[in-house]
Design a protein around this motif. Structure first.
Motif, PDB file in Angstrom:
ATOM      1  N   LEU A 248      53.723  39.879  48.142  1.00  0.00           N
ATOM      2  CA  LEU A 248      52.942  38.779  47.583  1.00  0.00           C
ATOM      3  C   LEU A 248      51.440  38.935  47.804  1.00  0.00           C
ATOM      4  CD1 LEU A 248      54.776  35.394  48.262  1.00  0.00           C
ATOM      5  CD2 LEU A 248      54.317  36.487  46.098  1.00  0.00           C
ATOM      6  N   SER A 249      51.003  40.078  48.329  1.00  0.00           N
ATOM      7  CA  SER A 249      49.580  40.225  48.657  1.00  0.00           C
ATOM      8  C   SER A 249      48.641  39.951  47.487  1.00  0.00           C
ATOM      9  CB  SER A 249      49.288  41.575  49.313  1.00  0.00           C
ATOM     10  OG  SER A 249      49.654  42.632  48.467  1.00  0.00           O
ATOM     11  N   PRO A 250      48.994  40.281  46.233  1.00  0.00           N
ATOM     12  CA  PRO A 250      48.075  39.908  45.157  1.00  0.00           C
ATOM     13  C   PRO A 250      47.835  38.396  45.089  1.00  0.00           C
ATOM     14  CG  PRO A 250      49.627  41.546  44.364  1.00  0.00           C
ATOM     15  CD  PRO A 250      50.106  41.108  45.737  1.00  0.00           C
ATOM     16  N   TRP A 251      48.860  37.617  45.403  1.00  0.00           N
ATOM     17  CA  TRP A 251      48.708  36.161  45.379  1.00  0.00           C
ATOM     18  C   TRP A 251      47.971  35.642  46.613  1.00  0.00           C
ATOM     19  CZ3 TRP A 251      49.373  32.775  41.519  1.00  0.00           C
ATOM     20  CH2 TRP A 251      50.012  33.254  40.372  1.00  0.00           C
ATOM     21  N   PHE A 252      48.079  36.347  47.737  1.00  0.00           N
ATOM     22  CA  PHE A 252      47.348  35.932  48.938  1.00  0.00           C
ATOM     23  C   PHE A 252      45.861  36.238  48.796  1.00  0.00           C
ATOM     24  CE2 PHE A 252      51.446  37.134  51.354  1.00  0.00           C
ATOM     25  CZ  PHE A 252      52.020  35.923  51.035  1.00  0.00           C
ATOM     26  N   ASN A 253      45.545  37.287  48.038  1.00  0.00           N
ATOM     27  CA  ASN A 253      44.157  37.726  47.837  1.00  0.00           C
ATOM     28  C   ASN A 253      43.783  37.572  46.370  1.00  0.00           C
ATOM     29  OD1 ASN A 253      44.082  38.788  50.593  1.00  0.00           O
ATOM     30  ND2 ASN A 253      45.485  40.326  49.798  1.00  0.00           N
ATOM     31  N   ARG A 254      43.966  36.399  45.839  1.00  0.00           N
ATOM     32  CA  ARG A 254      43.793  36.176  44.403  1.00  0.00           C
ATOM     33  C   ARG A 254      42.423  36.557  43.885  1.00  0.00           C
ATOM     34  NH1 ARG A 254      46.602  30.614  42.782  1.00  0.00           N
ATOM     35  NH2 ARG A 254      45.775  31.246  40.785  1.00  0.00           N
ATOM     36  N   LYS A 255      41.389  36.303  44.686  1.00  0.00           N
ATOM     37  CA  LYS A 255      40.024  36.603  44.229  1.00  0.00           C
ATOM     38  C   LYS A 255      39.821  38.096  44.018  1.00  0.00           C
ATOM     39  CE  LYS A 255      38.077  32.499  46.292  1.00  0.00           C
ATOM     40  NZ  LYS A 255      37.332  31.919  47.368  1.00  0.00           N
ATOM     41  N   ASP A 256      40.581  38.911  44.760  1.00  0.00           N
ATOM     42  CA  ASP A 256      40.465  40.363  44.647  1.00  0.00           C
ATOM     43  C   ASP A 256      41.537  40.972  43.754  1.00  0.00           C
ATOM     44  OD1 ASP A 256      38.340  40.245  46.461  1.00  0.00           O
ATOM     45  OD2 ASP A 256      39.692  40.454  48.174  1.00  0.00           O
ATOM     46  N   SER A 257      42.399  40.134  43.179  1.00  0.00           N
ATOM     47  CA  SER A 257      43.508  40.633  42.366  1.00  0.00           C
ATOM     48  C   SER A 257      43.225  40.420  40.887  1.00  0.00           C
ATOM     49  CB  SER A 257      44.803  39.908  42.737  1.00  0.00           C
ATOM     50  OG  SER A 257      45.118  40.129  44.092  1.00  0.00           O
ATOM     51  N   SER A 258      43.687  41.371  40.116  1.00  0.00           N
ATOM     52  CA  SER A 258      43.541  41.249  38.657  1.00  0.00           C
ATOM     53  C   SER A 258      44.656  40.360  38.105  1.00  0.00           C
ATOM     54  CB  SER A 258      43.609  42.628  38.008  1.00  0.00           C
ATOM     55  OG  SER A 258      44.929  43.148  38.119  1.00  0.00           O
ATOM     56  N   ARG A 259      44.474  39.888  36.925  1.00  0.00           N
ATOM     57  CA  ARG A 259      45.504  39.097  36.238  1.00  0.00           C
ATOM     58  C   ARG A 259      46.775  39.938  36.093  1.00  0.00           C
ATOM     59  NH1 ARG A 259      46.799  33.883  34.641  1.00  0.00           N
ATOM     60  NH2 ARG A 259      48.150  33.993  32.840  1.00  0.00           N
ATOM     61  N   ASP A 260      46.611  41.237  35.807  1.00  0.00           N
ATOM     62  CA  ASP A 260      47.773  42.122  35.676  1.00  0.00           C
ATOM     63  C   ASP A 260      48.570  42.203  36.983  1.00  0.00           C
ATOM     64  OD1 ASP A 260      47.245  42.651  33.024  1.00  0.00           O
ATOM     65  OD2 ASP A 260      46.308  44.609  33.393  1.00  0.00           O
ATOM     66  N   GLU A 261      47.880  42.268  38.128  1.00  0.00           N
ATOM     67  CA  GLU A 261      48.567  42.334  39.424  1.00  0.00           C
ATOM     68  C   GLU A 261      49.341  41.040  39.693  1.00  0.00           C
ATOM     69  OE1 GLU A 261      45.914  45.098  42.334  1.00  0.00           O
ATOM     70  OE2 GLU A 261      44.907  43.307  41.535  1.00  0.00           O
ATOM     71  N   LEU A 262      48.721  39.914  39.382  1.00  0.00           N
ATOM     72  CA  LEU A 262      49.405  38.627  39.565  1.00  0.00           C
ATOM     73  C   LEU A 262      50.632  38.538  38.663  1.00  0.00           C
ATOM     74  CD1 LEU A 262      46.326  36.209  39.739  1.00  0.00           C
ATOM     75  CD2 LEU A 262      47.710  37.041  41.651  1.00  0.00           C
ATOM     76  N   GLU A 263      50.463  38.923  37.396  1.00  0.00           N
ATOM     77  CA  GLU A 263      51.581  38.875  36.448  1.00  0.00           C
ATOM     78  C   GLU A 263      52.701  39.833  36.845  1.00  0.00           C
ATOM     79  OE1 GLU A 263      49.783  39.489  32.606  1.00  0.00           O
ATOM     80  OE2 GLU A 263      49.181  37.374  32.460  1.00  0.00           O
ATOM     81  N   SER A 264      52.345  41.006  37.337  1.00  0.00           N
ATOM     82  CA  SER A 264      53.353  41.976  37.765  1.00  0.00           C
ATOM     83  C   SER A 264      54.189  41.414  38.920  1.00  0.00           C
ATOM     84  CB  SER A 264      52.673  43.284  38.184  1.00  0.00           C
ATOM     85  OG  SER A 264      53.617  44.165  38.749  1.00  0.00           O
ATOM     86  N   THR A 265      53.522  40.820  39.887  1.00  0.00           N
ATOM     87  CA  THR A 265      54.239  40.217  41.017  1.00  0.00           C
ATOM     88  C   THR A 265      55.112  39.073  40.535  1.00  0.00           C
ATOM     89  OG1 THR A 265      52.448  40.832  42.514  1.00  0.00           O
ATOM     90  CG2 THR A 265      53.956  39.118  43.276  1.00  0.00           C
ATOM     91  N   SER A 266      54.576  38.266  39.630  1.00  0.00           N
ATOM     92  CA  SER A 266      55.342  37.141  39.088  1.00  0.00           C
ATOM     93  C   SER A 266      56.572  37.621  38.338  1.00  0.00           C
ATOM     94  CB  SER A 266      54.456  36.298  38.170  1.00  0.00           C
ATOM     95  OG  SER A 266      53.440  35.678  38.934  1.00  0.00           O
ATOM     96  N   ARG A 267      56.444  38.703  37.589  1.00  0.00           N
ATOM     97  CA  ARG A 267      57.596  39.271  36.877  1.00  0.00           C
ATOM     98  C   ARG A 267      58.662  39.745  37.866  1.00  0.00           C
ATOM     99  NH1 ARG A 267      53.765  41.250  33.496  1.00  0.00           N
ATOM    100  NH2 ARG A 267      53.713  43.273  34.525  1.00  0.00           N
TER     101      ARG A 267
END
Length: 189
Positions: A10-29
């Protein structure tokens, strides 16, 4: 045939400011796929909760369960509504069998406690273990925040819009919670 449950970082969600939309979407998928395929998944909490933090809580729990019985009994379930507080070894029953552990149960505080109503009493905290209450209350807040992070990631995985997520969040951001601290007796050889 057994299927190992996925471990989702879940690190992309913990570091949202440093994560791209693609990283968030990938984790969500990944979360969405795990829910569809298995119904369960593990979370990698690196960057959110530390091993030291969890070990400190485990040590506080062990310190409580090693207290003299009379000190543990100061916060027995019977003092409140029968749901919040300490249970002695084998007092908790699961599926008709006594559990081989002690436990302390905590629930979301209520505005006007009334111990005559189920789950409507006050949480009981030991005074014999320094920082016990403070550390566990901080952990509760952290886990509530984690719950919202996971729910938002799941909402994205479901294809919810931001306004739909905000509407859902407004209905659950102060949701009911339960925490149980368990102490198991040491095995004697």
């Amino acid at each position: 045939m057994s299927f190992p449950l996925p471990v989702i970082d879940l690190s992309p969600w913990f570091n949202r400011k440093d994560s791209s939309r693609d990283e968030l979407e990938s984790t969500s998928r990944k979360i969405h796929d795990a829910c569809l395929r298995y119904g369960f998944f593990y979370l990698k909490l690196q960057g959110f909760a530390t091993e030291e933090e969890m070990e400190e809580l485990a040590n506080l729990g062990r310190e409580f369960f090693h207290l003299e019985q009379i000190k543990k009994d100061e916060i027995r379930l019977a003092n409140e509504n029968g749901a919040r507080g300490y249970q002695r070894l084998k007092e908790n029953v699961t599926m008709g069998k006594a559990d081989n552990h002690e436990g302390i149960d905590f629930y979301k505080p209520v505005a006007q406690p009334d111990k005559t109503k189920p789950l409507w009493g006050k949480n009981q905290w030991t005074k014999h273990v320094p920082e016990f209450r403070e550390k566990f209350e901080a952990w509760i807040q952290k886990m509530k925040a984690l719950g919202l992070i996971v729910m938002e990631a799941m909402a994205m995985g479901l294809g919810m819009t931001q306004p739909e997520w905000e509407n859902l969040k407004s209905q659950v951001d102060d949701s009911f919670w339960v925490m149980r601290i368990i102490g198991k007796p040491l095995a004697h050889h």
